[in-house]
Write a protein that holds these residues in place. Structure first.
Motif, PDB file in Angstrom:
ATOM      1  N   PRO A  71       0.826  -1.205   0.000  1.00  0.00           N
ATOM      2  CA  PRO A  71       0.000   0.000   0.000  1.00  0.00           C
ATOM      3  C   PRO A  71       0.865   1.261   0.000  1.00  0.00           C
ATOM      4  CG  PRO A  71      -0.010  -1.019   2.166  1.00  0.00           C
ATOM      5  CD  PRO A  71       0.780  -1.919   1.263  1.00  0.00           C
ATOM      6  N   LEU A  72       0.325   2.308  -0.567  1.00  0.00           N
ATOM      7  CA  LEU A  72       1.004   3.597  -0.610  1.00  0.00           C
ATOM      8  C   LEU A  72       0.033   4.641  -0.091  1.00  0.00           C
ATOM      9  CD1 LEU A  72       3.410   5.388  -1.609  1.00  0.00           C
ATOM     10  CD2 LEU A  72       2.124   5.637  -3.725  1.00  0.00           C
ATOM     11  N   ALA A  73       0.475   5.445   0.862  1.00  0.00           N
ATOM     12  CA  ALA A  73      -0.356   6.516   1.403  1.00  0.00           C
ATOM     13  C   ALA A  73       0.146   7.853   0.892  1.00  0.00           C
ATOM     14  CB  ALA A  73      -0.334   6.482   2.922  1.00  0.00           C
ATOM     15  N   TYR A  74      -0.792   8.682   0.470  1.00  0.00           N
ATOM     16  CA  TYR A  74      -0.440  10.021   0.001  1.00  0.00           C
ATOM     17  C   TYR A  74      -1.536  10.981   0.439  1.00  0.00           C
ATOM     18  CZ  TYR A  74       0.839  13.924  -2.965  1.00  0.00           C
ATOM     19  OH  TYR A  74       1.209  15.162  -3.411  1.00  0.00           O
ATOM     20  N   GLY A  76      -3.227  11.383   3.121  1.00  0.00           N
ATOM     21  CA  GLY A  76      -4.375  10.792   3.784  1.00  0.00           C
ATOM     22  C   GLY A  76      -5.136   9.755   2.968  1.00  0.00           C
ATOM     23  N   GLN A  77      -4.740   9.559   1.736  1.00  0.00           N
ATOM     24  CA  GLN A  77      -5.389   8.557   0.890  1.00  0.00           C
ATOM     25  C   GLN A  77      -4.455   7.361   0.771  1.00  0.00           C
ATOM     26  OE1 GLN A  77      -8.237   9.122  -1.380  1.00  0.00           O
ATOM     27  NE2 GLN A  77      -8.716  11.119  -0.526  1.00  0.00           N
ATOM     28  N   THR A  78      -5.012   6.172   0.895  1.00  0.00           N
ATOM     29  CA  THR A  78      -4.209   4.960   0.776  1.00  0.00           C
ATOM     30  C   THR A  78      -4.625   4.207  -0.475  1.00  0.00           C
ATOM     31  OG1 THR A  78      -3.959   4.783   3.165  1.00  0.00           O
ATOM     32  CG2 THR A  78      -3.547   2.793   1.883  1.00  0.00           C
ATOM     33  N   PHE A  79      -3.636   3.815  -1.244  1.00  0.00           N
ATOM     34  CA  PHE A  79      -3.840   3.012  -2.440  1.00  0.00           C
ATOM     35  C   PHE A  79      -3.352   1.608  -2.109  1.00  0.00           C
ATOM     36  CE2 PHE A  79      -2.751   7.355  -3.564  1.00  0.00           C
ATOM     37  CZ  PHE A  79      -3.902   7.748  -4.236  1.00  0.00           C
ATOM     38  N   ALA A  80      -4.264   0.683  -1.960  1.00  0.00           N
ATOM     39  CA  ALA A  80      -3.939  -0.651  -1.456  1.00  0.00           C
ATOM     40  C   ALA A  80      -3.031  -1.449  -2.383  1.00  0.00           C
ATOM     41  CB  ALA A  80      -5.211  -1.435  -1.173  1.00  0.00           C
ATOM     42  N   SER A  82      -0.969  -0.342  -4.997  1.00  0.00           N
ATOM     43  CA  SER A  82      -0.126   0.513  -5.832  1.00  0.00           C
ATOM     44  C   SER A  82       1.027  -0.249  -6.452  1.00  0.00           C
ATOM     45  CB  SER A  82       0.439   1.669  -5.006  1.00  0.00           C
ATOM     46  OG  SER A  82      -0.608   2.467  -4.533  1.00  0.00           O
ATOM     47  N   LEU A 117       9.093   1.381   1.663  1.00  0.00           N
ATOM     48  CA  LEU A 117       7.660   1.293   1.939  1.00  0.00           C
ATOM     49  C   LEU A 117       7.306   0.178   2.911  1.00  0.00           C
ATOM     50  CD1 LEU A 117       6.155   1.948  -1.614  1.00  0.00           C
ATOM     51  CD2 LEU A 117       6.114   3.493   0.360  1.00  0.00           C
ATOM     52  N   THR A 118       8.056  -0.911   2.867  1.00  0.00           N
ATOM     53  CA  THR A 118       7.742  -2.057   3.733  1.00  0.00           C
ATOM     54  C   THR A 118       8.558  -2.073   5.014  1.00  0.00           C
ATOM     55  OG1 THR A 118       9.404  -3.464   2.672  1.00  0.00           O
ATOM     56  CG2 THR A 118       7.155  -3.523   1.753  1.00  0.00           C
TER      57      THR A 118
END
Length: 142
Positions: A71-74, A76-80, A82, A117-118
């Motif tokens: 997942p990537l957060a940008y 306040g939005q998270t893209f599960a 990505s 990221l991980t």
């Protein structure tokens, strides 16, 4: 936040004589990848090498997961979904599989991004499109 990372090729480390610095799991994964390459040779699709490496790891009793979503957060939005990591071995080594003419900086950047990221510290990048796999191995650490 500043990240410190190091890259080295497997070949270079072996010639320096300090291959012992590779933790045992990295050495096991490298050995499994070399066995896959020995059996299949170069020239196949990345997805084939990825699946065969997962089988080889399972054969050796080493747990791994394929196509692991990151997942990537940008703002306040998270893209599960990505990104998808080729293999995560024992939740402590990220493996990216390539079958390209040569490894490029963008491949290293991709692996480094996955590590950041991980928060996994060790990554291995394999280019199976080489005559001898040890010439296509890159290890990165955060």
């Amino acid at each position: 936040m500043t990240y410190h990372h190091s890259c080295e090729t497997y070949k270079a480390r072996r010639h320096e004589g300090d291959d012992l610095e590779f933790e045992p799991l990295s050495r096991e994964v490298i050995g499994a990848a070399i066995e896959v390459h020995r059996r299949l040779g170069p020239g196949l699709l990345e997805s084939v090498y990825q699946r065969c490496l997962a089988i080889e790891l399972e054969y050796r009793g080493i747990p791994s997961r394929q196509e692991v979503p990151v997942p990537l957060a940008y703002r306040g939005q998270t893209f599960a979904d990505s990104y998808r990591i080729d293999l995560v071995v024992d939740d402590s080594v990220i493996v990216e599989v390539k079958s390209v003419q040569r490894l490029e900086r963008v491949h290293q950047a991709q692996l480094l991004t996955y590590l950041r990221l991980t928060r996994i510290r060790t990554g291995l990048l394999f280019n199976f499109n080489t005559a001898v796999l040890r010439h296509g191995i890159l290890r990165m650490r955060l």
